[in-house]
Design an enzyme around this catalytic site. Structure first.
Site, short mmCIF file in Angstrom:
data_model
loop_
_atom_site.label_atom_id
_atom_site.label_comp_id
_atom_site.label_asym_id
_atom_site.label_seq_id
_atom_site.Cartn_x
_atom_site.Cartn_y
_atom_site.Cartn_z
N SER A 135 0.79 -1.24 0.00
CA SER A 135 0.00 0.00 0.00
C SER A 135 0.82 1.28 0.00
O SER A 135 0.24 2.36 -0.03
CB SER A 135 -0.96 0.01 1.20
OG SER A 135 -2.03 -0.86 0.95
N LYS A 150 -0.08 3.85 -2.59
CA LYS A 150 -1.08 4.91 -2.44
C LYS A 150 -0.46 6.30 -2.32
O LYS A 150 -1.19 7.29 -2.42
CB LYS A 150 -1.97 4.58 -1.25
CG LYS A 150 -2.85 3.35 -1.53
CD LYS A 150 -3.46 2.73 -0.30
CE LYS A 150 -4.30 1.53 -0.70
NZ LYS A 150 -4.44 0.53 0.36
N SER A 167 -5.84 3.14 4.71
CA SER A 167 -5.27 2.38 3.59
C SER A 167 -6.34 1.61 2.84
O SER A 167 -6.15 0.46 2.44
CB SER A 167 -4.18 1.42 4.09
OG SER A 167 -3.28 1.09 3.05
#
Length: 268
Positions: A46, A49, A101
């Site tokens: 993640s 992101k 997240s």
């Protein structure tokens, strides 16, 4: 590195980190203070992101209201449990993306920017190319394990430095908790996944990641004594411990010294 006569070499021993790839750099100058396997391409989970948020901030007004389509509802694992037809602002989706997240928030933002997840991923890769992130390739805007989805610790540190130049990005990753509208008469409440924010008081912000392939990942900034450092750990059993060790190494083992000013004559 060379041994210097009269200097205790044990005092500058390398930081003890367990991650497969790490880097520590001065965020204002880009000077690398420590690295290990920093150029190796690895799964990033993640931490993906960071790019998704940066592009959304570049392309969208945070006040814009986004109507959730069918795409975000199909993404699994960590999510806001978005419902088709629900309406949230870009800022609310960004908070869900960076604090919780949430994968579905990533798809919602991708569709808001470019109309489809595939088109947004093309934009992510174009941005990576423009920043000369040679080890980076995106397949999704959220970071679940997919063949070819990768970055390096060096690339991720560089991307983070670029994102942190934006005041809106800095404010977002410094946020510890948020609440968003949910089903009628309820709220979605969550706290940041960045466990350094607060407990390690010099932390400015960060983004976590975890998948079975990527293991624990973290990119973060910390500021102390007028210096701001960026650290990345990829493929770690404990990314928080690794990044904290990197910060302590950077703050305690290095000082910034001006050897000469611009235009100042220097004797041979």
């Amino acid at each position: 590195a060379q041994a210097v006569p009269g200097v205790d070499q044990a005092a500058v021993a390398a930081p003890r980190v367990a991650a497969k790839a790490v880097i520590l750099a001065d965020e204002s100058t880009g000077q690398v203070l420590f690295e290990r396997n920093a150029g190796a391409a690895r799964a990033m989970a993640s931490t993906t992101k960071v790019m998704t948020a940066l592009l959304a901030l570049e392309r969208l007004d945070e006040r814009r209201v986004v109507a959730i389509g069918p795409g975000p509802t199909k993404v699994g694992e960590e999510s806001l449990r978005l419902r088709q037809g629900e309406r949230l602002s870009v800022r609310q989706l960004l908070l869900g993306l960076m604090l919780k997240s949430a994968n579905d928030a990533g798809v919602a933002l991708a569709e808001a920017v470019d109309g489809s997840e595939a088109a947004f991923v093309r934009r992510m890769n174009a941005k990576a190319a423009s920043l000369r992130l040679g080890a980076t390739r995106y397949v999704t805007p959220y970071g679940l394990d997919r063949p070819g989805h990768r970055t390096s610790a060096r690339d991720l540190a560089r991307l983070w430095e670029v994102a942190m130049r934006r005041a809106d990005f800095r404010a977002m990753v410094a946020t510890r908790s948020a609440q968003l509208p949910g089903r009628p008469l309820s709220l979605r409440r969550f706290v940041t996944t960045n466990q350094l924010l607060g407990p390690y008081r010099w932390t400015v912000g960060g983004k976590t990641g975890f998948t079975n392939q990527a293991r624990r990942c973290l990119v973060a900034s910390a500021s102390r004594g007028g210096r701001r450092l960026v650290a990345v750990a990829l493929g770690s059993p404990n990314a928080f411990a690794d990044v904290r060790a990197l910060f302590e190494y950077g703050f305690s083992k290095f000082v910034r010294a001006r050897l000469a000013g611009r235009g100042q004559p220097v004797a041979a």
